[in-house]
Design an enzyme around this catalytic site. Structure first.
Site, PDB file in Angstrom:
ATOM      1  N   GLY A 171       0.838  -1.192   0.000  1.00 53.64           N
ATOM      2  CA  GLY A 171       0.000   0.000   0.000  1.00 53.64           C
ATOM      3  C   GLY A 171       0.877   1.247   0.000  1.00 53.64           C
ATOM      4  O   GLY A 171       2.039   1.225  -0.440  1.00 53.64           O
ATOM      5  N   PHE A 187      -1.149  -7.528  -3.049  1.00 54.26           N
ATOM      6  CA  PHE A 187      -2.510  -8.083  -3.093  1.00 54.26           C
ATOM      7  C   PHE A 187      -3.046  -7.691  -4.471  1.00 54.26           C
ATOM      8  O   PHE A 187      -3.376  -6.536  -4.708  1.00 54.26           O
ATOM      9  CB  PHE A 187      -3.323  -7.464  -1.947  1.00 54.26           C
ATOM     10  N   LYS A 225       0.526  -0.122  12.105  1.00 54.38           N
ATOM     11  CA  LYS A 225       0.088   0.733  13.218  1.00 54.38           C
ATOM     12  C   LYS A 225      -1.310   0.303  13.635  1.00 54.38           C
ATOM     13  O   LYS A 225      -2.303   0.688  13.047  1.00 54.38           O
ATOM     14  CB  LYS A 225       0.136   2.200  12.817  1.00 54.38           C
ATOM     15  N   LYS A 266      -2.185   6.622  18.421  1.00 50.15           N
ATOM     16  CA  LYS A 266      -2.188   8.004  17.890  1.00 50.15           C
ATOM     17  C   LYS A 266      -3.200   8.149  16.759  1.00 50.15           C
ATOM     18  O   LYS A 266      -3.675   9.243  16.479  1.00 50.15           O
ATOM     19  CB  LYS A 266      -0.777   8.446  17.498  1.00 50.15           C
ATOM     20  N   ARG A 268      -3.883  10.704   7.156  1.00 49.82           N
ATOM     21  CA  ARG A 268      -5.157  10.403   6.494  1.00 49.82           C
ATOM     22  C   ARG A 268      -6.314  10.372   7.485  1.00 49.82           C
ATOM     23  O   ARG A 268      -7.423  10.791   7.170  1.00 49.82           O
ATOM     24  CB  ARG A 268      -5.045   9.054   5.759  1.00 49.82           C
ATOM     25  N   LYS A 303      -6.485   2.609   3.403  1.00 47.79           N
ATOM     26  CA  LYS A 303      -7.367   2.299   4.535  1.00 47.79           C
ATOM     27  C   LYS A 303      -7.030   3.148   5.759  1.00 47.79           C
ATOM     28  O   LYS A 303      -5.852   3.288   6.110  1.00 47.79           O
ATOM     29  CB  LYS A 303      -7.204   0.825   4.943  1.00 47.79           C
ATOM     30  N   GLN A 339      -6.839   3.484   9.736  1.00 48.26           N
ATOM     31  CA  GLN A 339      -6.643   2.532  10.833  1.00 48.26           C
ATOM     32  C   GLN A 339      -7.297   3.018  12.127  1.00 48.26           C
ATOM     33  O   GLN A 339      -7.627   2.241  13.004  1.00 48.26           O
ATOM     34  CB  GLN A 339      -5.139   2.313  11.074  1.00 48.26           C
TER      35      GLN A 339
HETATM   36  N1  LIG Z   1       0.386   5.545   4.749  1.00 51.85           N
HETATM   37  C1  LIG Z   1       1.125   6.106   5.704  1.00 51.85           C
HETATM   38  O1  LIG Z   1       1.466   7.302   5.660  1.00 51.85           O
HETATM   39  C2  LIG Z   1       1.582   5.277   6.857  1.00 51.85           C
HETATM   40  C3  LIG Z   1       0.968   4.084   7.194  1.00 51.85           C
HETATM   41  N2  LIG Z   1       1.422   3.364   8.251  1.00 51.85           N
HETATM   42  C4  LIG Z   1       0.813   2.092   8.632  1.00 51.85           C
HETATM   43  O2  LIG Z   1       1.240   1.093   7.723  1.00 51.85           O
HETATM   44  C5  LIG Z   1       0.259   0.066   7.602  1.00 51.85           C
HETATM   45  C6  LIG Z   1      -0.008  -0.188   6.134  1.00 51.85           C
HETATM   46  O3  LIG Z   1      -0.534   0.986   5.576  1.00 51.85           O
HETATM   47  P1  LIG Z   1      -0.450   1.350   4.021  1.00 51.85           P
HETATM   48  O4  LIG Z   1       0.678   0.669   3.366  1.00 51.85           O
HETATM   49  O5  LIG Z   1      -0.469   2.844   3.965  1.00 51.85           O
HETATM   50  O6  LIG Z   1      -1.777   0.693   3.427  1.00 51.85           O
HETATM   51  P2  LIG Z   1      -2.943   1.425   2.604  1.00 51.85           P
HETATM   52  O7  LIG Z   1      -3.743   2.278   3.516  1.00 51.85           O
HETATM   53  O8  LIG Z   1      -2.358   2.062   1.396  1.00 51.85           O
HETATM   54  O9  LIG Z   1      -3.887   0.189   2.241  1.00 51.85           O
HETATM   55  C7  LIG Z   1      -4.016  -0.346   0.999  1.00 51.85           C
HETATM   56  C8  LIG Z   1      -3.353  -1.704   0.932  1.00 51.85           C
HETATM   57  O10 LIG Z   1      -4.228  -2.705   1.477  1.00 51.85           O
HETATM   58  C9  LIG Z   1      -4.204  -3.811   0.582  1.00 51.85           C
HETATM   59  N3  LIG Z   1      -5.382  -4.647   0.730  1.00 51.85           N
HETATM   60  C10 LIG Z   1      -6.672  -4.371   0.440  1.00 51.85           C
HETATM   61  N4  LIG Z   1      -7.452  -5.440   0.702  1.00 51.85           N
HETATM   62  C11 LIG Z   1      -6.627  -6.414   1.165  1.00 51.85           C
HETATM   63  C12 LIG Z   1      -6.835  -7.746   1.614  1.00 51.85           C
HETATM   64  N5  LIG Z   1      -8.055  -8.280   1.670  1.00 51.85           N
HETATM   65  N6  LIG Z   1      -5.770  -8.455   2.022  1.00 51.85           N
HETATM   66  C13 LIG Z   1      -4.534  -7.935   2.003  1.00 51.85           C
HETATM   67  N7  LIG Z   1      -4.278  -6.663   1.595  1.00 51.85           N
HETATM   68  C14 LIG Z   1      -5.309  -5.923   1.183  1.00 51.85           C
HETATM   69  C15 LIG Z   1      -4.159  -3.145  -0.784  1.00 51.85           C
HETATM   70  O11 LIG Z   1      -3.776  -4.060  -1.756  1.00 51.85           O
HETATM   71  C16 LIG Z   1      -3.106  -2.086  -0.520  1.00 51.85           C
HETATM   72  O12 LIG Z   1      -1.824  -2.619  -0.686  1.00 51.85           O
HETATM   73  C17 LIG Z   1      -0.970   0.569   8.391  1.00 51.85           C
HETATM   74  O13 LIG Z   1      -1.011  -0.060   9.641  1.00 51.85           O
HETATM   75  C18 LIG Z   1      -0.715   2.056   8.547  1.00 51.85           C
HETATM   76  O14 LIG Z   1      -1.267   2.597   9.738  1.00 51.85           O
HETATM   77  C19 LIG Z   1       2.507   3.766   8.975  1.00 51.85           C
HETATM   78  C20 LIG Z   1       3.162   4.927   8.671  1.00 51.85           C
HETATM   79  C21 LIG Z   1       2.749   5.773   7.601  1.00 51.85           C
HETATM   80  O1  LIG Z   2       1.160   6.903  10.620  1.00 47.27           O
HETATM   81  C1  LIG Z   2       1.206   7.867   9.901  1.00 47.27           C
HETATM   82  C2  LIG Z   2       2.265   8.883   9.983  1.00 47.27           C
HETATM   83  O2  LIG Z   2       3.285   8.527  10.858  1.00 47.27           O
HETATM   84  C3  LIG Z   2       0.157   8.091   8.886  1.00 47.27           C
HETATM   85  O3  LIG Z   2      -1.058   8.195   9.520  1.00 47.27           O
HETATM   86  P1  LIG Z   2      -2.385   8.058   8.668  1.00 47.27           P
HETATM   87  O4  LIG Z   2      -2.678   6.595   8.518  1.00 47.27           O
HETATM   88  O5  LIG Z   2      -3.422   8.784   9.470  1.00 47.27           O
HETATM   89  O6  LIG Z   2      -2.109   8.729   7.355  1.00 47.27           O
END
Ligand SMILES: NC(=O)C1=CN([C@@H]2O[C@H](COP(=O)(O)OP(=O)(O)OC[C@H]3O[C@@H](n4cnc5c(N)ncnc54)[C@H](O)[C@@H]3O)[C@@H](O)[C@H]2O)C=CC1
Ligand SMILES: O=C(CO)COP(=O)(O)O
EC number: 1.1.1.8
Length: 413
Positions: free
Chosen positions: A19, A49, A142, A272, A338, A365, A367
């Site tokens: 993602g 995915f 997270k 957070k 987000r 997505k 969280q």
């Molecule tokens: N985006 C950000 O700025 C940050 C996110 N995080 C954390 O990282 C983790 C991952 O977040 P992101 O990579 O941003 O994800 P994302 O919010 O971009 O979610 C989309 C991802 O979920 C996958 N997905 C959808 N349905 C699915 C299923 N049934 N099974 C498996 N995967 C599926 C999609 O293929 C895509 O890769 C979360 O816990 C988030 O809180 C941490 C720091 C920064």
């Molecule tokens: O964890 C994040 C920044 O450290 C991103 O948070 P959001 O999922 O709310 O974008």
């Protein structure tokens, strides 16, 4: 970084998830794998995915010879960009998008888990028994695994499900900024049982068949103590320790501090997100920065209280204030995250946050919404809703049982 010593085998790294953050982290580790080819296999796998994507005629990646929807993995491997979840960012050519989870993880000695938290356990079940038994993991997720019965860290749930040790990475890291190489810091928490530090000496006798029975330190609030058979890393690999994790994740634009407090790093990253929703709502009301600061103050106190109450014996309270995973992540998330953005829009447009998530995030997505519900079910069962008024208010507002305008009086009680 130079050679790590007389080791014959290199670490193979796989990222489980692709993602917004999954792809940004995969970019980082692929850059470091290429620059440290004495230690890491150059090719990094990224499990995607699989889904279909369309490339419009106005896109620089439009190819008239390919018509109709295409597999996201094929597009990533052709144009070296995740056009859906991290558009506009070039990815290293040694990062390989793989639609088969079994294939993506099968040879990995270091597994990086980076998925929205609702998908991680099912994903891990798919690879149970299909990974190297001596692999080690890092969870970038997270969220916490919360049920009415208890709270456990995803690093530990992953570890238990796969029979490996797993640490955690979390920090003030908006993915779109990190991916564009804007400077930030992060925290990695890694504190494996003692056997891994013994494995640091290549002279030790050991083979890949050596198995030690290790009692994982208990951090599950349900009282369950788990025993996991943890296999020692063969001595012909460089040891997986703080130094190697820094080599894998630290970039000139992504500064890593490695600590031991897995619980503190994980809990702050999860909670957070709940506070960021409240901050977004308050901003959406047009109440200004003072109001947002008040919500963040109370939110931080509740994060610390939660960690102390349920993980007191194992958590290092300084993580909340001294590490990027703590207050720094709270600040950035309440400004540019987000959860904050969607919550703000939901007030401004008078629309449920789930609808905003659908219309604004293109498949990414939130969280915080799910975490608020999960945490509330646990607090309610414990009879502790009143001790966490901001978390409780967020839950009740999400469920339509309270209004954002009631937050100030509710959190003052
Ligand atoms: N985006 C950000 O700025 C940050 C996110 N995080 C954390 O990282 C983790 C991952 O977040 P992101 O990579 O941003 O994800 P994302 O919010 O971009 O979610 C989309 C991802 O979920 C996958 N997905 C959808 N349905 C699915 C299923 N049934 N099974 C498996 N995967 C599926 C999609 O293929 C895509 O890769 C979360 O816990 C988030 O809180 C941490 C720091 C920064
Ligand atoms: O964890 C994040 C920044 O450290 C991103 O948070 P959001 O999922 O709310 O974008």
């Amino acid at each position: 970084m130079g050679s790590l010593g007389p080791y014959q085998r290199k670490h193979k790294v796989s990222v489980v998830g692709s993602g917004n953050w999954g792809t940004a982290i995969a970019k980082i580790v692929a850059e470091n794998a290429a620059e440290n080819s004495d230690v890491f296999d150059k090719q990094v796998e990224m499990w995607v995915f699989e889904e279909k994507v369309e490339i419009g005629k106005d896109s620089p990646h439009y190819d008239a010879s390919v018509s109709g929807p295409q597999n996201l993995t094929d597009v990533i491997n052709r144009v070296h960009e995740n056009i859906k979840y991290l558009p506009g960012v070039s990815l290293p050519t040694n990062l390989h998008a793989n639609p088969s989870i079994e294939d993506a993880v099968k040879d990995a000695t270091i597994l990086v888990f980076n998925l929205p938290h609702q998908f991680i356990l099912k994903t891990c079940q798919q690879i149970q028994g299909k990974i190297l038994p001596y692999a080690r993991g890092i969870s970038c997720i997270k969220g916490v695994d919360v049920s009415e019965e208890g709270v456990s860290l995803f690093s530990e749930r992953i570890g238990k499900t796969l029979g490996i040790y797993c640490g955690a990475l979390s920090g003030a890291n908006i993915a779109n900024e990190v991916a564009r190489e804007k400077w930030s810091e992060t925290s990695i928490a890694y504190d494996p049982p003692h056997m891994d530090s013994k494995a640091a000496t290549p002279q030790r006798s050991p083979t890949s068949s050596q198995v030690d029975l290790v009692q994982f330190q208990h951090r599950d609030t349900s009282g369950e103590i788990s025993k996991v058979k943890l296999q020692a890393l063969p001595s012909d690999y460089p040891p997986i320790n703080h130094d190697i994790l820094k080599t894998l994740f630290h970039r000139p634009y992504f500064h890593v501090r490695v600590v031991n407090d897995v619980a503190g790093v994980s809990i702050s990253g999860a909670l957070k997100n709940v506070v960021a929703i409240a901050a977004g709502w308050v901003e959406g009301m047009g109440w200004g920065d003072n109001a947002k600061a008040a919500v963040m103050r109370v939110g931080l106190m509740e994060m610390v209280r939660f960690g102390d109450k349920f993980f007191g014996a194992t958590i290092d309270q300084r993580t909340f204030t001294e590490e990027s995973a703590g207050v720094a992540d709270l600040i950035t998330s309440c400004s540019g995250g987000r959860n904050h953005r969607c919550a703000k829009l939901s007030v401004e447009r008078n629309q449920p946050i789930e609808e905003i998530e659908q219309s604004e995030l293109n498949g990414q997505k939130l969280q915080g919404t799910l975490t608020a519900v999960e945490v509330n079910s646990f607090l309610k069962k414990q009879g502790l809703e009143e001790d966490f008024p901001l978390f409780t208010a967020v839950y009740r507002i999400l469920k339509g049982q309270m209004k954002v305008a009631e937050i100030p009086s509710y959190i003052e009680r």
